[in-house]
Write an enzyme that holds these catalytic residues in place. Structure first.
Site, mmCIF file in Angstrom:
data_model
loop_
_atom_site.group_PDB
_atom_site.id
_atom_site.type_symbol
_atom_site.label_atom_id
_atom_site.label_comp_id
_atom_site.label_asym_id
_atom_site.label_seq_id
_atom_site.Cartn_x
_atom_site.Cartn_y
_atom_site.Cartn_z
ATOM 1 N N ASN A 109 0.838 -1.209 0.000
ATOM 2 C CA ASN A 109 0.000 0.000 0.000
ATOM 3 C C ASN A 109 0.867 1.251 0.000
ATOM 4 O O ASN A 109 1.635 1.416 -0.969
ATOM 5 C CB ASN A 109 -1.155 -0.032 1.008
ATOM 6 C CG ASN A 109 -0.812 -0.275 2.444
ATOM 7 O OD1 ASN A 109 -0.225 -1.267 2.799
ATOM 8 N ND2 ASN A 109 -1.201 0.638 3.308
ATOM 9 N N ASP A 110 0.817 2.102 0.975
ATOM 10 C CA ASP A 110 1.401 3.441 0.843
ATOM 11 C C ASP A 110 2.903 3.463 0.550
ATOM 12 O O ASP A 110 3.654 2.681 1.153
ATOM 13 C CB ASP A 110 1.249 4.213 2.157
ATOM 14 C CG ASP A 110 -0.131 4.124 2.754
ATOM 15 O OD1 ASP A 110 -1.040 3.623 2.090
ATOM 16 O OD2 ASP A 110 -0.292 4.561 3.902
ATOM 17 N N SER A 170 2.564 3.918 8.224
ATOM 18 C CA SER A 170 3.209 4.872 7.320
ATOM 19 C C SER A 170 3.907 6.021 8.022
ATOM 20 O O SER A 170 3.573 6.378 9.153
ATOM 21 C CB SER A 170 2.173 5.443 6.361
ATOM 22 O OG SER A 170 1.839 4.456 5.436
ATOM 23 N N ARG A 230 -2.185 9.110 12.948
ATOM 24 C CA ARG A 230 -1.030 8.409 12.362
ATOM 25 C C ARG A 230 -0.386 9.140 11.189
ATOM 26 O O ARG A 230 -0.840 10.167 10.749
ATOM 27 C CB ARG A 230 -1.469 7.014 11.903
ATOM 28 C CG ARG A 230 -2.676 7.000 10.982
ATOM 29 C CD ARG A 230 -3.004 5.543 10.593
ATOM 30 N NE ARG A 230 -4.237 5.477 9.822
ATOM 31 C CZ ARG A 230 -5.406 5.091 10.310
ATOM 32 N NH1 ARG A 230 -5.528 4.733 11.571
ATOM 33 N NH2 ARG A 230 -6.472 5.052 9.534
HETATM 34 C C1 FRU Z 1 -3.316 4.595 4.369
HETATM 35 C C2 FRU Z 1 -3.069 3.871 5.672
HETATM 36 C C3 FRU Z 1 -2.292 4.733 6.634
HETATM 37 C C4 FRU Z 1 -1.647 3.719 7.526
HETATM 38 C C5 FRU Z 1 -1.308 2.634 6.544
HETATM 39 C C6 FRU Z 1 -1.352 1.245 7.112
HETATM 40 O O1 FRU Z 1 -3.479 3.734 3.318
HETATM 41 O O2 FRU Z 1 -4.286 3.447 6.240
HETATM 42 O O3 FRU Z 1 -3.089 5.673 7.316
HETATM 43 O O4 FRU Z 1 -0.527 4.214 8.169
HETATM 44 O O5 FRU Z 1 -2.248 2.732 5.502
HETATM 45 O O6 FRU Z 1 -0.895 0.327 6.169
#
Ligand code: FRU
Length: 538
Positions: A109-110, A170, A230
Site C-alpha cells: 500500500n502506501d 506509514s 497516524r
Molecule cells: C493509508 C493507511 C495509513 C496507515 C497505513 C497502514 O493507506 O491506512 O493511514 O498508516 O495505511 O498500512
C-alpha cells in the site's frame, strides 16, 4: 536479562509471536503451548489470544525495562526477517508491471520515507508479505540513482516490537547529515476487543541501509482524538521542527494534529488544524507538506467527504490544500482540490530532487479494493505505486507533469500508419501522446473481450475514463472530468501492463488507474478526430 528468562520459559524466541507492554502488564504471545515450561504454565494465560501475562513491576528500573524490551524486539525481528525471505522473489504474473514498483508477493500500500539522501533516492512501501490482505505491515526499502531503476535493499522494519507489533504503519523520512531518520506510526492491538494503540516512532540509519529502531517519541494521543492518529510528516520550520499527523476527532471528524519539537525527540502538541474546512470526512490520513513557488501546501487523504461526481462512490479521496502557517504553528487550510481524478491514487508522498523539483508518487490502489485478477497467480500480489510526477504552482494553478527522467524508458517510436483506426502495439507498456477533439474517443488495452475507453463528450465538454469493459472485479468503473475551456484535449498516457496514467493538457489534471485486461489486449483504436503524436514503446 529478566525478559529473556521469561522468553526461555515460554519456549524460546522461536515460540514468541510478539511481546506487548500495555499499562502495567507485559504480554507474551506464543505459538505453541506445549513448549511452555512448567513455571510458565502456571502463569496467567489467555487461551483465545495465546498470551501469557506478566507484571511490569518485576523489572523495577524503567530504563532497563525499555532496553530489555528493545532487545527482545530485535530478536523477534530477526525471526520475522528469516521467515519473509521466502516471500521476496517476484511471483510471475501476466499483470505484473514492467517498470512500476510492485510487491514480489502479498499486498503493497502506501509509499513511505520517500527522500533524497546522500546521493541517492530512498523509497519504502507498506507491505504485508504473506497474503493479499491488510495485516501487520512491514516496510520494504528500495534505492535508486535516477528514480527509474530501483534496487530492492531489504525489509528494514518489521512489526516486531511492543510499540509496533501489529504494523509498522506509514511515515516520512528526514535526511540529517549522515543520518537517515524515519518517523512512522506504531500500530498495536490489545485484548480480545483488539483495542487500537498508536504511537509515533523513530528509526534511524547511518549507512542508509541498516536501520535501528529508537522506539516511540509520542506515546499519548492528543486530547479529544481517537487512536486513529497516524502517518507522521516531519519538517523544519524556522528554528524548530513540526510534525503533522492525520487524525480523527472523537466526534468522528478528520483533522490534522500538529506537534512541535526542538530536538526531534521531545514533542509538544500544538493543536488540531483544519476547522475552517468544516465537516470534511471522518478521518484524514497521510499528510505531506511542501512549498511550491512560495506557496505552502498540505496533502491529505480525507475519508468520507462528499463527492462531486455520482460515479465516485468510494469513501477514499486524495487531495491538496493551500496552507497558511501562523507564528503559533497553527495552519489555516483552504481550496481543497483532488490531486488525481482517476480511480487509484492514495497516500502520496513527495521529495525534493537535488535540482529543486517536487516529485510525488502514490499508492496506485485503494484500501478496500483487493479482489483483482493479480491475487490469483501463484501466491498472489496486489497493488503498485504510481509513476513519478513533478508538481508546479504556476499563475495560481497546480500543475502535475510526468517526471522528466521517464524519457529514459522510451525504446522504439510508435508509427501508426495513415488512416488506421485500429492498431496493435503488441505491448501494454508504452507512452502515447494524443490530441483529441470533442466527440472523439480512444480505446486502449483492447482485445476481442475488452478495453478501457477515454471518450470526450461534446455537449457536456466532459472527459470520461471508462473501465467497465475490463477484468476489474471491484471499485468504480467511471470517472468524469469537466474541461469546459479546452478546444481540444492533449493526453500524455503512460501504460504499464495493468495500469494507465493519463496526464491531461500538460499537467492540468491526472487520472491514474489500474486496468486489468487479458494478455492479448494490446490494441488501440479510435474514432473521431484523433491525432497520434510522438509516442514510444517502453
Ligand atoms: C493509508 C493507511 C495509513 C496507515 C497505513 C497502514 O493507506 O491506512 O493511514 O498508516 O495505511 O498500512
Amino acid at each position: 536479562m529478566l525478559l529473556f528468562s521469561i522468553i526461555n520459559a515460554c519456549g524460546g524466541i522461536h515460540n514468541v509471536l510478539r511481546i506487548l507492554a500495555p499499562d502495567t502488564r507485559i504480554l507474551v504471545e506464543i505459538k505453541d503451548t506445549s513448549l511452555l515450561s512448567s513455571q510458565a504454565k502456571k502463569q496467567n494465560y489467555n487461551k483465545a489470544l495465546k498470551q501469557l501475562t506478566y507484571d511490569k513491576a518485576m523489572i523495577k528500573d524503567n530504563e532497563q525495562l525499555a532496553s530489555e524490551l528493545l532487545e527482545v524486539g530485535k530478536k523477534i525481528a530477526e525471526q520475522q526477517k528469516l521467515s519473509i525471505a521466502s516471500c521476496t522473489s517476484p511471483v510471475e504474473c501476466e499483470y505484473r508491471p514492467s517498470w512500476h514498483i510492485s510487491p514480489p508477493q502479498g499486498l503493497l500500500n502506501d509509499p513511505n520515507g520517500f527522500i533524497y539522501h546522500q546521493g541517492q533516492y530512498h523509497l519504502f512501501y507498506q507491505w504485508y508479505p504473506y497474503d493479499c490482505v491488510h495485516k501487520d505491515k512491514y516496510w520494504v526499502h528500495l534505492t535508486s540513482k535516477d528514480l527509474i531503476q530501483w534496487d530492492w535493499q531489504s525489509v528494514p522494519l518489521t512489526p516486531s516490537d511492543w510499540f509496533d507489533s501489529h504494523g509498522v504503519f506509514s511515515g516520512h523520512a528526514l535526511s540529517q547529515n549522515d543520518q537517515l531518520m524515519v518517523f512512522y506510526t506504531g500500530n498495536v492491538r490489545i485484548g480480545e476487543q483488539r483495542d487500537r494503540q498508536t504511537m509515533q516512532c523513530v528509526a534511524s540509519s547511518t549507512d542508509g541501509i541498516h536501520f535501528t529502531k529508537q522506539g516511540p517519541v509520542i506515546t499519548e494521543l492528543p486530547p479529544g482524538v481517537t487512536p486513529h492518529c497516524r502517518d507522521p510528516k516531519v519538517f523544519r520550520h524556522d528554528d524548530h521542527w513540526l510534525m503533522l499527523l492525520g487524525a480523527q476527532r472523537e466526534d468522528e471528524v478528520g483533522r490534522l494534529a500538529v506537534y512541535r519539537s526542538e530536538d526531534l525527540k521531545s514533542w509538544d502538541f500544538v493543536g488540531l488544524s483544519g476547522d475552517e474546512l468544516g465537516d470534511f470526512g471522518y478521518m484524514w490520513e497521510c499528510p505531506d507538506f511542501f512549498t511550491l513557488n512560495n506557496q505552502d501546501f498540505i496533502v491529505i487523504g480525507p475519508q468520507g467527504i462528499k463527492s462531486s461526481s455520482k460515479y465516485h462512490t468510494v469513501p477514499h479521496h486524495n487531495g491538496i490544500v493551500k496552507a497558511q502557517l501562523d507564528a503559533q504553528d497553527k495552519f489555516t487550510l483552504s481550496e481543497f482540490q483532488h490531486l488525481d481524478v482517476g480511480f487509484d491514487f492514495y497516500a502520496p508522498q513527495s521529495l525534493q530532487t537535488p535540482d529543486g523539483r517536487r516529485v510525488m508518487t502514490a499508492w496506485m490502489g485503494l484500501p478496500d479494493e483487493i479482489n483483482q485478477p493479480s491475487i490469483d497467480s501463484g501466491d498472489g500480489w496486489v497493488h503498485q505505486l504510481t509513476t513519478f510526477r513533478e508538481l508546479y504552482f504556476e499563475q495560481g494553478k497546480l500543475l502535475q507533469r510526468p517526471l522528466s527522467e521517464l524519457k529514459a524508458l522510451r525504446r522504439e517510436q510508435i508509427i501508426v500508419p495513415k488512416d488506421t483506426h485500429c492498431f496493435d502495439l503488441q505491448s501494454k507498456s508504452f507512452e502515447l501522446n494524443v490530441l483529441l477533439t470533442w466527440g472523439s474517443r480512444i480505446r486502449l488495452h483492447e482485445s476481442s473481450t475488452g478495453y478501457c475507453e477515454i471518450r470526450l463528450e461534446e455537449q457536456s465538454r466532459t472527459l470520461y475514463l471508462d473501465r467497465s469493459n475490463t477484468l476489474m472485479r471491484e471499485g468504480d468503473t467511471l470517472r468524469e472530468l469537466a474541461l469546459p475551456n479546452s478546444a481540444s484535449i492533449h493526453l500524455q498516457i503512460f501504460s504499464d501492463t495493468s495500469s494507465l496514467e493519463i496526464f491531461i493538457n500538460d499537467g492540468e489534471a491526472v487520472m491514474s488507474s489500474r486496468v486489468f485486461t487479458d494478455k492479448t489486449a494490446t490494441k488501440m483504436s479510435f474514432t473521431g478526430d484523433v491525432e497520434i503524436q510522438n509516442s514510444w514503446l517502453f
